[in-house]
Design an enzyme around this catalytic site. Structure first.
Site, short mmCIF file in Angstrom:
data_model
loop_
_atom_site.label_atom_id
_atom_site.label_comp_id
_atom_site.label_asym_id
_atom_site.label_seq_id
_atom_site.Cartn_x
_atom_site.Cartn_y
_atom_site.Cartn_z
N ARG A 58 157.63 38.14 10.92
CA ARG A 58 157.45 37.92 12.35
C ARG A 58 156.88 36.57 12.70
O ARG A 58 157.27 35.99 13.70
CB ARG A 58 156.72 39.07 13.03
CG ARG A 58 155.27 39.21 12.81
CD ARG A 58 154.92 40.66 12.62
NE ARG A 58 155.16 41.03 11.24
CZ ARG A 58 155.97 42.01 10.87
NH1 ARG A 58 156.61 42.72 11.73
NH2 ARG A 58 156.14 42.28 9.59
N THR A 59 155.97 36.05 11.90
CA THR A 59 155.37 34.78 12.30
C THR A 59 156.42 33.67 12.33
O THR A 59 156.50 32.90 13.28
CB THR A 59 154.18 34.41 11.39
OG1 THR A 59 153.24 35.48 11.42
CG2 THR A 59 153.49 33.14 11.85
N LYS A 88 158.80 21.15 -7.62
CA LYS A 88 158.88 19.98 -8.51
C LYS A 88 157.54 19.26 -8.60
O LYS A 88 157.42 18.23 -9.25
CB LYS A 88 159.93 19.01 -7.98
CG LYS A 88 161.31 19.63 -7.86
CD LYS A 88 162.30 18.61 -7.33
CE LYS A 88 163.67 19.23 -7.09
NZ LYS A 88 164.54 18.34 -6.34
N ARG A 109 152.76 27.87 6.64
CA ARG A 109 152.03 29.00 6.05
C ARG A 109 151.93 28.74 4.55
O ARG A 109 152.92 28.38 3.91
CB ARG A 109 152.76 30.32 6.29
CG ARG A 109 152.17 31.46 5.45
CD ARG A 109 152.71 32.80 5.80
NE ARG A 109 152.18 33.25 7.08
CZ ARG A 109 152.34 34.48 7.55
NH1 ARG A 109 153.03 35.37 6.86
NH2 ARG A 109 151.84 34.81 8.72
N HIS A 137 144.25 32.51 10.71
CA HIS A 137 145.58 32.71 11.28
C HIS A 137 145.41 32.57 12.79
O HIS A 137 145.47 33.54 13.53
CB HIS A 137 146.07 34.11 10.90
CG HIS A 137 147.54 34.34 11.07
ND1 HIS A 137 148.38 33.48 11.74
CD2 HIS A 137 148.33 35.37 10.64
CE1 HIS A 137 149.61 33.96 11.72
NE2 HIS A 137 149.60 35.11 11.06
C1 NCD Z 1 149.50 39.04 8.87
C2 NCD Z 1 149.28 37.88 7.93
O1 NCD Z 1 150.24 37.31 7.40
O2 NCD Z 1 148.12 37.52 7.78
N1 NCD Z 1 150.84 39.15 9.25
C3 NCD Z 1 151.24 38.47 10.37
O3 NCD Z 1 151.25 37.25 10.42
N2 NCD Z 1 151.57 39.21 11.43
C4 NCD Z 1 148.92 40.31 8.42
C5 NCD Z 1 149.34 40.88 7.10
O4 NCD Z 1 150.12 40.28 6.34
O5 NCD Z 1 148.87 41.99 6.79
#
Ligand code: NCD
Length: 316
Positions: A58-59, A88, A109, A137
């Protein structure tokens, strides 16, 4: 009202004060109508790069959807941990120096805390932290608080339970830190032994005057709460398989918890869910976790529009 300078990079929750939060939420509300007219073109001609060195559904898709809904375009390195030049041995600094020639903003990320900061230190374009290991986050925290605002009509004077893996979960850590921007909120930490919220976050809550208490019984916590925020056990961040096995399955949110909750309360979860919330909770109108994902698109649209749009990094 005077225009407000917005942070150039979105890296940490503590970059946002209450005025930023209020203005961002107002902007995100305005994005609802823009979202219905694809290609309206506010960010036409702009390109967003998404670099994901850790799994995500989703992100990444929500950032990409946000950019497309603003009329911009997207280039993406999914599973960059196995498919990008990082394999690499390229440093994040070099990767960013290259990708900024291709894109006007970069979403990152990464499993290691601090990588988005290292990227921002050399970047000439905005960097957005989409989760750095067990660290932070920030865009998730903003969309979580926006969800609370839209669902309950306020962000102050609320009782909010953070439940589950509060030690390794960057989403509840960041949300707790953002709650220091609210007034009169009370936080209940409902978590099994071994995965409690870290001291640094508790110290921030104390310093900001946010009261918190520990209540391992999720039913007792739920009964008092306006929001119950359930999280997944962060399997990938446990130091050992043993430690993970101990935490695994140690909490479940079920219709029992729901029955204890007030009629005008909500259940949230950053998702993905494994087995922390029973499936039959989904049908209850208080289950807000799927709506939460939609609020995320508006928040990310608002952030991209502020960083890249005609306001030039300011917000009205
Ligand atoms: C979260 C994350 O990646 O920190 N997911 C997200 O971005 N909605 C929570 C998770 O992975 O549990």
């Amino acid at each position: 009202v005077a225009k407000l300078q917005f942070p150039r990079h979105i890296l940490h929750v503590d970059q946002f004060d209450r005025t930023h939060v209020d203005r961002l939420f107002a902007h995100a509300r305005a994005m609802r109508s823009v979202a219905k007219i694809p290609g309206e073109g506010r960010l036409r001609g702009h390109i967003l790069a998404t670099l994901f060195f850790e799994p995500s559904t989703r992100t990444r898709l929500s950032f990409e959807s946000a950019m497309l809904r603003l009329g911009g375009q997207v280039i993406s390195a999914e599973s960059a941990d196995i498919t990008s030049s990082a394999v690499k041995g390229e440093t994040i600094e070099d990767t960013v120096r290259i990708v900024e020639s291709y894109a006007d903003a970069i979403v990152i990320r990464h499993p290691k805390s601090g990588i988005p900061d290292a990227a921002a230190a050399v970047a000439s374009v905005p960097i957005l932290n989409a989760g750095d290991g067990p660290g932070e986050h920030p865009t998730q925290a903003l969309l979580d608080l926006f969800t609370i605002s839209e669902e309950l009509g306020r962000i102050d004077n609320l009782t909010i339970t953070l439940a589950g893996d509060l030690r390794y979960g960057r989403a509840p850590r960041s949300l707790a830190m953002l709650l220091t921007r609210t007034d009169g909120c009370r936080v209940i930490l409902s978590t099994p032994a071994g995965i409690e919220m870290s001291e640094d976050v508790l110290a921030s809550l104390s310093a900001a005057g946010v009261t918190f208490e520990v209540e391992p019984d999720m039913v007792v916590a739920a009964a008092q709460s306006d929001v119950v925020y359930v999280t997944r056990v962060q399997k990938e961040r446990f130091p050992s398989e043993d430690a993970y096995q101990q935490a695994r399955g140690s909490y479940h949110f079920t219709d029992l918890h729901l029955a204890a909750m007030k009629p005008d309360s909500i259940v949230m979860h950053p998702l993905p869910r494994v087995d922390e919330i029973a499936g039959n909770v989904d049908a209850d109108p208080r289950a807000a976790y799927f709506r939460q994902a939609r609020y995320g698109v508006y928040i990310r649209m608002a952030l991209l529009d502020i960083l890249l749009g005609s306001g030039g990094g300011t917000i009205a």
